[in-house]
Write a protein that holds these residues in place. Structure first.
Motif, PDB file in Angstrom:
ATOM      1  N   THR A   1      -0.993  -4.355  -5.112  1.00  0.00           N
ATOM      2  CA  THR A   1      -1.039  -2.846  -4.921  1.00  0.00           C
ATOM      3  C   THR A   1      -1.565  -1.737  -5.276  1.00  0.00           C
ATOM      4  O   THR A   1      -2.243  -2.070  -6.455  1.00  0.00           O
ATOM      5  CB  THR A   1       0.936  -2.254  -4.869  1.00  0.00           C
ATOM      6  OG1 THR A   1       1.154  -0.821  -4.939  1.00  0.00           O
ATOM      7  CG2 THR A   1       1.310  -2.778  -6.534  1.00  0.00           C
ATOM      8  N   ASP A   2      -1.972  -0.632  -5.018  1.00  0.00           N
ATOM      9  CA  ASP A   2      -2.534   0.468  -5.245  1.00  0.00           C
ATOM     10  C   ASP A   2      -1.669   1.434  -6.277  1.00  0.00           C
ATOM     11  O   ASP A   2      -1.832   2.045  -6.849  1.00  0.00           O
ATOM     12  CB  ASP A   2      -3.147   0.953  -4.389  1.00  0.00           C
ATOM     13  CG  ASP A   2      -2.199   1.896  -3.398  1.00  0.00           C
ATOM     14  OD1 ASP A   2      -1.261   0.976  -2.587  1.00  0.00           O
ATOM     15  OD2 ASP A   2      -2.292   3.110  -3.284  1.00  0.00           O
ATOM     16  N   ASN A   3      -0.281   1.005  -5.670  1.00  0.00           N
ATOM     17  CA  ASN A   3       1.180   1.736  -6.652  1.00  0.00           C
ATOM     18  C   ASN A   3       1.680   1.599  -7.505  1.00  0.00           C
ATOM     19  O   ASN A   3       1.769   1.271  -8.282  1.00  0.00           O
ATOM     20  CB  ASN A   3       0.797   2.946  -5.514  1.00  0.00           C
ATOM     21  CG  ASN A   3       1.953   4.826  -6.411  1.00  0.00           C
ATOM     22  OD1 ASN A   3       1.404   4.521  -7.805  1.00  0.00           O
ATOM     23  ND2 ASN A   3       2.434   5.153  -5.183  1.00  0.00           N
ATOM     24  N   ASP A   4       2.787   1.477  -6.279  1.00  0.00           N
ATOM     25  CA  ASP A   4       4.347   0.799  -6.693  1.00  0.00           C
ATOM     26  C   ASP A   4       4.255  -0.751  -6.660  1.00  0.00           C
ATOM     27  O   ASP A   4       4.317  -0.949  -5.834  1.00  0.00           O
ATOM     28  CB  ASP A   4       5.096   1.561  -6.365  1.00  0.00           C
ATOM     29  CG  ASP A   4       6.407   1.310  -6.522  1.00  0.00           C
ATOM     30  OD1 ASP A   4       6.691   0.466  -8.121  1.00  0.00           O
ATOM     31  OD2 ASP A   4       8.159   1.575  -5.880  1.00  0.00           O
TER      32      ASP A   4
ATOM     33  N   SER B   1       1.087   7.550   1.708  1.00  0.00           N
ATOM     34  CA  SER B   1       1.928   8.671   2.276  1.00  0.00           C
ATOM     35  C   SER B   1       1.328   9.486   3.385  1.00  0.00           C
ATOM     36  O   SER B   1       1.942   9.533   4.149  1.00  0.00           O
ATOM     37  CB  SER B   1       2.329   8.902   0.385  1.00  0.00           C
ATOM     38  OG  SER B   1       3.864   9.583   1.042  1.00  0.00           O
TER      39      SER B   1
ATOM     40  N   ARG C   1       1.659  -1.021   0.044  1.00  0.00           N
ATOM     41  CA  ARG C   1       0.245  -0.084   0.382  1.00  0.00           C
ATOM     42  C   ARG C   1       0.832   1.072  -0.025  1.00  0.00           C
ATOM     43  O   ARG C   1       1.384   1.019   0.876  1.00  0.00           O
ATOM     44  CB  ARG C   1      -0.986   0.089   0.958  1.00  0.00           C
ATOM     45  CG  ARG C   1      -1.934   1.045   1.294  1.00  0.00           C
ATOM     46  CD  ARG C   1      -2.935   0.829   0.197  1.00  0.00           C
ATOM     47  NE  ARG C   1      -4.296   1.525   1.045  1.00  0.00           N
ATOM     48  CZ  ARG C   1      -4.378   2.926   0.396  1.00  0.00           C
ATOM     49  NH1 ARG C   1      -3.304   3.594  -0.927  1.00  0.00           N
ATOM     50  NH2 ARG C   1      -5.630   3.705   0.811  1.00  0.00           N
ATOM     51  N   ASN C   2       1.448   2.198  -1.261  1.00  0.00           N
ATOM     52  CA  ASN C   2       2.048   2.774  -1.291  1.00  0.00           C
ATOM     53  C   ASN C   2       2.076   3.754  -2.295  1.00  0.00           C
ATOM     54  O   ASN C   2       2.494   4.918  -2.683  1.00  0.00           O
ATOM     55  CB  ASN C   2       3.453   2.001  -1.723  1.00  0.00           C
ATOM     56  CG  ASN C   2       3.072   1.230  -3.074  1.00  0.00           C
ATOM     57  OD1 ASN C   2       2.755   1.829  -3.509  1.00  0.00           O
ATOM     58  ND2 ASN C   2       3.972   0.453  -3.101  1.00  0.00           N
ATOM     59  N   GLY C   3       0.809   3.654  -2.211  1.00  0.00           N
ATOM     60  CA  GLY C   3       0.078   5.898  -3.349  1.00  0.00           C
ATOM     61  C   GLY C   3      -0.145   6.966  -2.347  1.00  0.00           C
ATOM     62  O   GLY C   3       0.563   6.365  -1.258  1.00  0.00           O
ATOM     63  N   VAL C   4       0.109   7.690  -2.736  1.00  0.00           N
ATOM     64  CA  VAL C   4       0.694   8.640  -2.149  1.00  0.00           C
ATOM     65  C   VAL C   4      -0.823   9.455  -1.278  1.00  0.00           C
ATOM     66  O   VAL C   4      -0.379  10.349   0.175  1.00  0.00           O
ATOM     67  CB  VAL C   4       0.276   9.927  -3.266  1.00  0.00           C
ATOM     68  CG1 VAL C   4      -1.356  10.193  -3.865  1.00  0.00           C
ATOM     69  CG2 VAL C   4       0.756  11.744  -2.782  1.00  0.00           C
TER      70      VAL C   4
ATOM     71  N   HIS D   1      -1.150  -4.929 -11.308  1.00  0.00           N
ATOM     72  CA  HIS D   1      -2.032  -3.522 -11.485  1.00  0.00           C
ATOM     73  C   HIS D   1      -0.684  -3.299 -13.162  1.00  0.00           C
ATOM     74  O   HIS D   1       0.410  -4.163 -13.144  1.00  0.00           O
ATOM     75  CB  HIS D   1      -0.256  -3.138 -10.276  1.00  0.00           C
ATOM     76  CG  HIS D   1      -0.857  -1.559 -10.075  1.00  0.00           C
ATOM     77  ND1 HIS D   1      -1.776  -1.175  -9.945  1.00  0.00           N
ATOM     78  CD2 HIS D   1       0.513  -0.843 -10.248  1.00  0.00           C
ATOM     79  CE1 HIS D   1      -1.378   0.096  -9.804  1.00  0.00           C
ATOM     80  NE2 HIS D   1       0.342   0.446 -10.429  1.00  0.00           N
ATOM     81  N   PRO D   2      -0.788  -2.121 -13.853  1.00  0.00           N
ATOM     82  CA  PRO D   2      -2.048  -1.564 -13.425  1.00  0.00           C
ATOM     83  C   PRO D   2      -3.539  -1.579 -13.957  1.00  0.00           C
ATOM     84  O   PRO D   2      -4.406  -1.121 -12.941  1.00  0.00           O
ATOM     85  CB  PRO D   2      -1.663   0.031 -14.273  1.00  0.00           C
ATOM     86  CG  PRO D   2      -1.055  -0.217 -15.069  1.00  0.00           C
ATOM     87  CD  PRO D   2       0.073  -2.239 -14.786  1.00  0.00           C
TER      88      PRO D   2
END
Ligand code: GFB
Length: 383
Positions: free
Chosen positions: A302-305, A242, A236-239, A327-328
């Motif tokens: 993941t939601d991001n990276d 963060s 879980r590393n989306g903005v 992803h994506p």
């Protein structure tokens, strides 16, 4: 002879159509609610609490659609409950029916326009000065509009609460809101605590993925992982995450944190690293688990990276054949269903999305761990 047969067929078709259109009314009443807070993980926490609440009050739970937010769309989108989950296994625990069925079959009779009261703990700010304003804002308005519901009055139920594990709670609700006068309790938000109460975590075992989601997950595994045993990880590393983790030190019980830290912080407080683990922590934990459990593949949700290249590089020597992600072009539900099938899982203790996978795995007796959290044994025994 032919004429008799036609009459018989006609008779049977009338009987059959009456049987399928007739849904018995529950004399104990109904609980309806809008899952109006957060995204899927948050709504799932609230769902378990609402199921427990309806069970405690012995009213049928109306299964709301899941509320989703799509990029580029102003209003929330309502996805029927049974798109993602089977209804029948929930019936093993308590009486439930989908909101679509409830609105079509029962609402016109037991909850008709003109008799629709919105329940909220206390007045909510909105277009009227003293009311629940149940349809003000997104997703509140779009949710009820999906079913063409307008409210005629508001009812503030405070100081009643949802802890249905106490018999006094159900008694108090029955006394204040007897089914004879209130066949339907329609809540502005979920009648449940957040995160899910410790006592209700086990109810997850009644949540079974729909056949559609199951087969999508199975196909992905077959095509991309094959028969290797695999580690599932949630990054879980989306903005948004963060930003949320920047407040970690001020919130010792942030979001799903009680799932590893305990409901009274018995096992520590939220740290930045627990909430947003560094790449170093992630790679080191993945390597340890892969080695220890002799796993042949890694699946990244993941939601991001997804860190796929970095993970591949660090796992070269360990004979891990595959590191894959959806992803994506992803579906959160398929990701969760795959995580629920992994041989081992490492998730984010603070995320309710991770918490969903962890609860499903606990229900199946599958092992899990969290990033930057060492008390795995204690935590397993506790939950
Ligand atoms: O599920 P959720 O409430 O979990 O919200 P948290 C996070 C959403 O991000 C999910 C997407 O519902 C998905 O739409 N997402 C997260 C993912 N991880 C994945 C993944 O691995 N795969 C895919 N496909 N999608 C909380 C929010 O999120 O975060 C709070 O619910 C708040 O309201 C906070 O916004 C910052 O508990 O992780």
């Amino acid at each position: 002879m032919m004429e008799r047969l036609v009459w018989l067929l006609l008779f049977l078709s009338v009987i059959f159509s009456q049987a399928v259109n007739t849904v018995d009314v529950d004399p104990n009443g109904y609980v309806v609610y809008c899952p109006c807070m957060g995204r899927f993980g948050n709504q799932a926490d609230h769902f378990l609490g609402s199921l427990s609440f309806a069970h405690g009050l012995n009213r049928t739970l109306v299964l709301p659609p899941w509320v989703e937010y799509r990029t580029g769309e102003r209003n929330s989108v309502q996805v029927p409950f049974d798109t993602y989950f089977q209804v029948a296994p929930l019936q093993d625990y308590h009486r439930v029916m989908t909101m679509e069925n409830f609105m079509k079959e029962l609402a016109p009779v037991i909850w008709p326009p003109g008799k629709r009261t919105a329940f909220c703990y206390m007045a909510r700010p909105g277009s009227t000065s003293e009311g629940c304003n149940a349809k003000d804002g997104n997703p509140f308005g779009p949710f009820w509009n999906t079913f063409k519901v307008d409210f005629d009055s508001s009812e503030f139920y405070g100081p009643l609460y949802y802890d249905s594990h106490r018999t006094s709670t159900a008694k108090a609700w029955h006394k204040k809101y007897p089914v004879s006068r209130y066949p339907v309790l329609a809540f502005t938000g979920a009648p449940a605590s957040f995160p899910v109460n410790k006592e209700d975590v086990y109810l997850h075992k009644y949540l079974k993925w729909s056949k559609g989601i199951q087969s999508k997950a199975d196909e992905f595994i077959k095509k991309n992982i094959g028969t290797d045993s695999f580690l599932g990880i949630h990054l879980r590393n989306g903005v948004d995450w963060s930003n949320a983790c920047n407040h970690a030190s001020d919130s010792p019980r942030l979001f799903a944190a009680p799932q590893c830290l305990g409901y009274n912080n018995e096992y520590g407080k939220v740290t930045k690293e627990l909430c947003f683990p560094s790449e170093k922590t992630i790679i080191s934990q993945v390597k340890k688990v892969v080695k220890k459990h002799k796993l042949g593949a890694v699946f990244v949700a993941t939601d991001n990276d997804p860190m796929v290249q970095k993970l591949k590089k660090s796992l070269e020597k360990l004979k891990v054949k595959t590191v894959v992600t959806t992803h994506p072009s992803d579906s959160p539900h398929m990701d969760l269903a795959i995580l629920g099938k992994a041989d081992f899982f490492i998730g984010n203790c603070v995320s309710t999305f991770s918490a969903f996978a962890k609860r499903e795995r606990d229900a199946k007796g599958l092992p899990s761990a969290f990033w930057a959290f060492k008390e795995q044994k204690v935590q397993h025994e506790e939950l």
